[in-house]
Motif scaffolding. Structure first.
Motif, PDB file in Angstrom:
ATOM      1  N   LEU A  24      31.928  -5.834   6.356  1.00  0.00           N
ATOM      2  CA  LEU A  24      32.520  -6.785   5.242  1.00  0.00           C
ATOM      3  C   LEU A  24      32.899  -8.246   5.425  1.00  0.00           C
ATOM      4  CD1 LEU A  24      34.890  -3.908   3.509  1.00  0.00           C
ATOM      5  CD2 LEU A  24      32.677  -4.883   2.453  1.00  0.00           C
ATOM      6  N   ALA A  25      33.194  -8.323   6.574  1.00  0.00           N
ATOM      7  CA  ALA A  25      33.515  -9.765   7.078  1.00  0.00           C
ATOM      8  C   ALA A  25      32.575 -10.596   7.053  1.00  0.00           C
ATOM      9  CB  ALA A  25      34.473  -9.732   8.448  1.00  0.00           C
ATOM     10  N   ILE A  26      31.396 -10.153   7.534  1.00  0.00           N
ATOM     11  CA  ILE A  26      30.129 -10.718   7.804  1.00  0.00           C
ATOM     12  C   ILE A  26      29.430 -10.911   6.377  1.00  0.00           C
ATOM     13  CG2 ILE A  26      27.544 -10.436   8.525  1.00  0.00           C
ATOM     14  CD1 ILE A  26      28.516  -8.895  11.031  1.00  0.00           C
ATOM     15  N   GLY A  27      29.527  -9.958   5.620  1.00  0.00           N
ATOM     16  CA  GLY A  27      29.232 -10.115   4.153  1.00  0.00           C
ATOM     17  C   GLY A  27      29.763 -11.330   3.407  1.00  0.00           C
ATOM     18  N   LEU A  28      31.001 -11.207   3.408  1.00  0.00           N
ATOM     19  CA  LEU A  28      31.893 -12.363   2.912  1.00  0.00           C
ATOM     20  C   LEU A  28      31.637 -13.574   3.311  1.00  0.00           C
ATOM     21  CD1 LEU A  28      35.184 -10.383   2.407  1.00  0.00           C
ATOM     22  CD2 LEU A  28      33.490 -11.048   0.542  1.00  0.00           C
ATOM     23  N   PHE A  29      31.829 -13.897   4.791  1.00  0.00           N
ATOM     24  CA  PHE A  29      31.606 -15.084   5.340  1.00  0.00           C
ATOM     25  C   PHE A  29      30.099 -15.774   5.245  1.00  0.00           C
ATOM     26  CE2 PHE A  29      34.887 -13.784   8.634  1.00  0.00           C
ATOM     27  CZ  PHE A  29      35.749 -13.876   7.637  1.00  0.00           C
ATOM     28  N   TRP A  30      29.240 -14.734   5.395  1.00  0.00           N
ATOM     29  CA  TRP A  30      27.663 -15.447   5.280  1.00  0.00           C
ATOM     30  C   TRP A  30      27.263 -15.316   3.795  1.00  0.00           C
ATOM     31  CZ3 TRP A  30      24.942 -12.931   9.916  1.00  0.00           C
ATOM     32  CH2 TRP A  30      25.069 -13.842  10.896  1.00  0.00           C
ATOM     33  N   GLY A  31      27.728 -14.570   2.919  1.00  0.00           N
ATOM     34  CA  GLY A  31      27.518 -14.562   1.385  1.00  0.00           C
ATOM     35  C   GLY A  31      28.198 -15.953   0.778  1.00  0.00           C
ATOM     36  N   ALA A 243      31.291 -15.564  11.642  1.00  0.00           N
ATOM     37  CA  ALA A 243      30.225 -14.767  11.159  1.00  0.00           C
ATOM     38  C   ALA A 243      29.199 -14.655  12.372  1.00  0.00           C
ATOM     39  CB  ALA A 243      29.616 -15.222   9.951  1.00  0.00           C
ATOM     40  N   GLN A 244      28.901 -15.738  12.969  1.00  0.00           N
ATOM     41  CA  GLN A 244      27.635 -15.660  13.911  1.00  0.00           C
ATOM     42  C   GLN A 244      28.203 -14.845  15.147  1.00  0.00           C
ATOM     43  OE1 GLN A 244      24.531 -17.135  13.309  1.00  0.00           O
ATOM     44  NE2 GLN A 244      23.877 -15.652  15.225  1.00  0.00           N
ATOM     45  N   MET A 245      29.533 -14.815  15.478  1.00  0.00           N
ATOM     46  CA  MET A 245      29.916 -14.395  16.598  1.00  0.00           C
ATOM     47  C   MET A 245      30.187 -12.751  16.309  1.00  0.00           C
ATOM     48  SD  MET A 245      33.708 -14.496  18.496  1.00  0.00           S
ATOM     49  CE  MET A 245      34.517 -14.121  16.792  1.00  0.00           C
ATOM     50  N   ILE A 261      20.747  -3.306   7.724  1.00  0.00           N
ATOM     51  CA  ILE A 261      20.990  -2.678   6.374  1.00  0.00           C
ATOM     52  C   ILE A 261      22.117  -3.144   6.054  1.00  0.00           C
ATOM     53  CG2 ILE A 261      21.755  -0.738   5.294  1.00  0.00           C
ATOM     54  CD1 ILE A 261      18.893  -0.608   4.986  1.00  0.00           C
ATOM     55  N   SER A 262      23.199  -3.367   6.708  1.00  0.00           N
ATOM     56  CA  SER A 262      24.353  -3.895   6.366  1.00  0.00           C
ATOM     57  C   SER A 262      24.384  -5.508   5.811  1.00  0.00           C
ATOM     58  CB  SER A 262      25.523  -3.798   7.516  1.00  0.00           C
ATOM     59  OG  SER A 262      25.271  -4.918   8.397  1.00  0.00           O
ATOM     60  N   THR A 263      23.297  -6.125   6.087  1.00  0.00           N
ATOM     61  CA  THR A 263      23.104  -7.458   5.645  1.00  0.00           C
ATOM     62  C   THR A 263      22.767  -7.691   4.338  1.00  0.00           C
ATOM     63  OG1 THR A 263      20.815  -7.732   6.396  1.00  0.00           O
ATOM     64  CG2 THR A 263      22.538  -8.152   8.178  1.00  0.00           C
ATOM     65  N   LEU A 264      22.486  -6.562   3.445  1.00  0.00           N
ATOM     66  CA  LEU A 264      22.019  -6.573   2.239  1.00  0.00           C
ATOM     67  C   LEU A 264      23.201  -6.821   1.389  1.00  0.00           C
ATOM     68  CD1 LEU A 264      19.792  -3.319   2.201  1.00  0.00           C
ATOM     69  CD2 LEU A 264      19.069  -5.613   2.070  1.00  0.00           C
ATOM     70  N   ILE A 265      24.464  -6.820   1.829  1.00  0.00           N
ATOM     71  CA  ILE A 265      25.372  -7.074   1.018  1.00  0.00           C
ATOM     72  C   ILE A 265      25.517  -8.832   0.991  1.00  0.00           C
ATOM     73  CG2 ILE A 265      27.225  -7.294   2.686  1.00  0.00           C
ATOM     74  CD1 ILE A 265      29.043  -5.903   0.916  1.00  0.00           C
ATOM     75  N   ILE A 266      25.065  -9.350   1.740  1.00  0.00           N
ATOM     76  CA  ILE A 266      25.167 -10.914   1.936  1.00  0.00           C
ATOM     77  C   ILE A 266      24.523 -11.567   0.719  1.00  0.00           C
ATOM     78  CG2 ILE A 266      24.911 -12.784   3.341  1.00  0.00           C
ATOM     79  CD1 ILE A 266      24.887 -11.004   5.763  1.00  0.00           C
ATOM     80  N   PRO A 267      23.682 -11.553   0.354  1.00  0.00           N
ATOM     81  CA  PRO A 267      22.944 -11.930  -1.182  1.00  0.00           C
ATOM     82  C   PRO A 267      23.779 -11.731  -2.372  1.00  0.00           C
ATOM     83  CG  PRO A 267      21.240 -10.538  -0.275  1.00  0.00           C
ATOM     84  CD  PRO A 267      22.629 -10.398   0.917  1.00  0.00           C
ATOM     85  N   VAL A 268      24.423 -10.522  -2.299  1.00  0.00           N
ATOM     86  CA  VAL A 268      25.046 -10.088  -3.458  1.00  0.00           C
ATOM     87  C   VAL A 268      26.357 -10.973  -3.270  1.00  0.00           C
ATOM     88  CG1 VAL A 268      26.497  -8.382  -4.521  1.00  0.00           C
ATOM     89  CG2 VAL A 268      24.406  -7.812  -3.528  1.00  0.00           C
ATOM     90  N   VAL A 269      27.042 -11.127  -2.339  1.00  0.00           N
ATOM     91  CA  VAL A 269      28.128 -11.857  -2.168  1.00  0.00           C
ATOM     92  C   VAL A 269      27.765 -13.466  -2.427  1.00  0.00           C
ATOM     93  CG1 VAL A 269      29.999 -12.789  -0.694  1.00  0.00           C
ATOM     94  CG2 VAL A 269      29.324 -10.463  -0.426  1.00  0.00           C
TER      95      VAL A 269
END
Length: 308
Positions: A24-31, A243-245, A261-269
């Motif tokens: 979730l943190a990666i998705g929010l930060f990169w999204g 996010a990179q770390m 697969i977890s990165t698929l949330i990023i474009p949605v965010v």
């Protein structure tokens, strides 16, 4: 008496709640970084933006490691891996997306970039010998369906026009995928994730500084808009450093199928934040894509325990 969970009870793989929080943190930060970069690019050219980001990331992360007393020296056996993974994961991806956004809408660029799980899963079969489970293929299919819904009919109407932007971004996705698989293949990194990521940023900062000095003439910072400064601040702290770390740590905790697969949330965010920050409309297509992609993450990150 055994307290083993029922075979029908879904259980989170690996470390459960911590893994979900990491994703979730990666998705929010990169999204959220996609609109942040959009604001930053209003006053800062792309090479200069990447040079600032990489340099700041290196200074902040290595400085933090120094204050914490973590060893800054990279052992000899990890140096070549650090260079290769840094060039593909950070330099190739960031330059590809930067130039891609010059030739196509940011929302579409975000979607093309996050086809990365497809390429990473395929590369993992050959380079890591990983077996992709049926659940992962199902999750990947749902996620890609969500990305297609998010992209919408505009992609099909464009035909072969404007291929330059998608080519840059597709190259970025392939670069990120290869870097991710190589990170996983090395495995058991001795260096601390903060130190590894800091040196990767330092390595990637050198060519971008030279290229920016040769080909760009950014405006004086005193002329930048407030939105540029806010976007740049978010980009540096949340996307570049945190996010990179976390991504480096994520790859080493999970399988390639799970982590990608977890990165698929990023474009949605990214698209959802654009609705709020850039006043883009909230459409039924966006809601459907969100449901599909969250379903993909849930399917991949849960499994059923086998009976004892």
């Amino acid at each position: 008496m055994s307290t083993q969970a029922s075979p029908r009870t879904p259980t989170l793989e690996r470390s459960g709640v911590a893994t979900l929080l990491l994703i979730l943190a990666i998705g929010l930060f990169w999204g959220g970084n996609w609109p942040a970069v959009r604001f930053s690019l209003m006053d800062i050219p792309p090479l200069s933006l990447r040079a600032i980001g990489f340099s700041t990331g290196a200074l902040m992360l290595l400085g933090w490691a120094w204050l914490k007393g973590w060893p800054l020296l990279i052992v000899a056996g990890e140096r070549a891996w650090l260079v290769a993974t840094g060039l593909f994961t950070i330099l190739g991806f960031n330059l590809g997306t930067a130039f891609g956004q010059l030739h196509m809408p940011t929302s579409q660029a975000a979607i093309v970039a996050f086809t990365m799980p497809c390429w990473a899963l395929l590369l993992a079969i050959g380079l890591l010998g990983e077996r992709v489970t049926a659940r992962q293929w199902l999750g990947l299919g749902l996620g890609q369906a969500g990305l297609l819904v998010l992209l919408g009919p505009a992609a099909w109407q464009a035909g072969f026009e404007g291929l330059l932007g998608p080519t840059f971004v597709l190259g970025a996705a392939l670069s990120w995928a290869l870097g991710t698989v190589l990170t996983k293949r090395r495995g058991n990194w001795q260096g601390h994730p903060v130190v590894i990521t800091g040196w990767q940023f330092a390595l990637c900062a050198l060519p971008t500084i030279v290229l920016a000095a040769l080909f760009e003439s950014p405006s004086a910072p005193t002329t930048w808009q407030a939105s540029t400064w806010l976007g740049l601040g978010y980009h540096l702290v949340f996307a570049i450093c945190l996010a990179q770390m976390l991504w480096f740590r994520n790859v080493n905790r999970l399988t390639i199928g799970q982590s990608t697969i977890s990165t698929l949330i990023i474009p949605v965010v990214g698209v959802a934040s654009a609705v709020v920050l850039l006043d883009e409309p909230l459409s039924s297509r966006l809601v459907l894509a969100l449901m599909l992609i969250l379903s993909a993450v849930a399917i991949v990150m849960t499994q059923r325990k086998q009976p004892a």
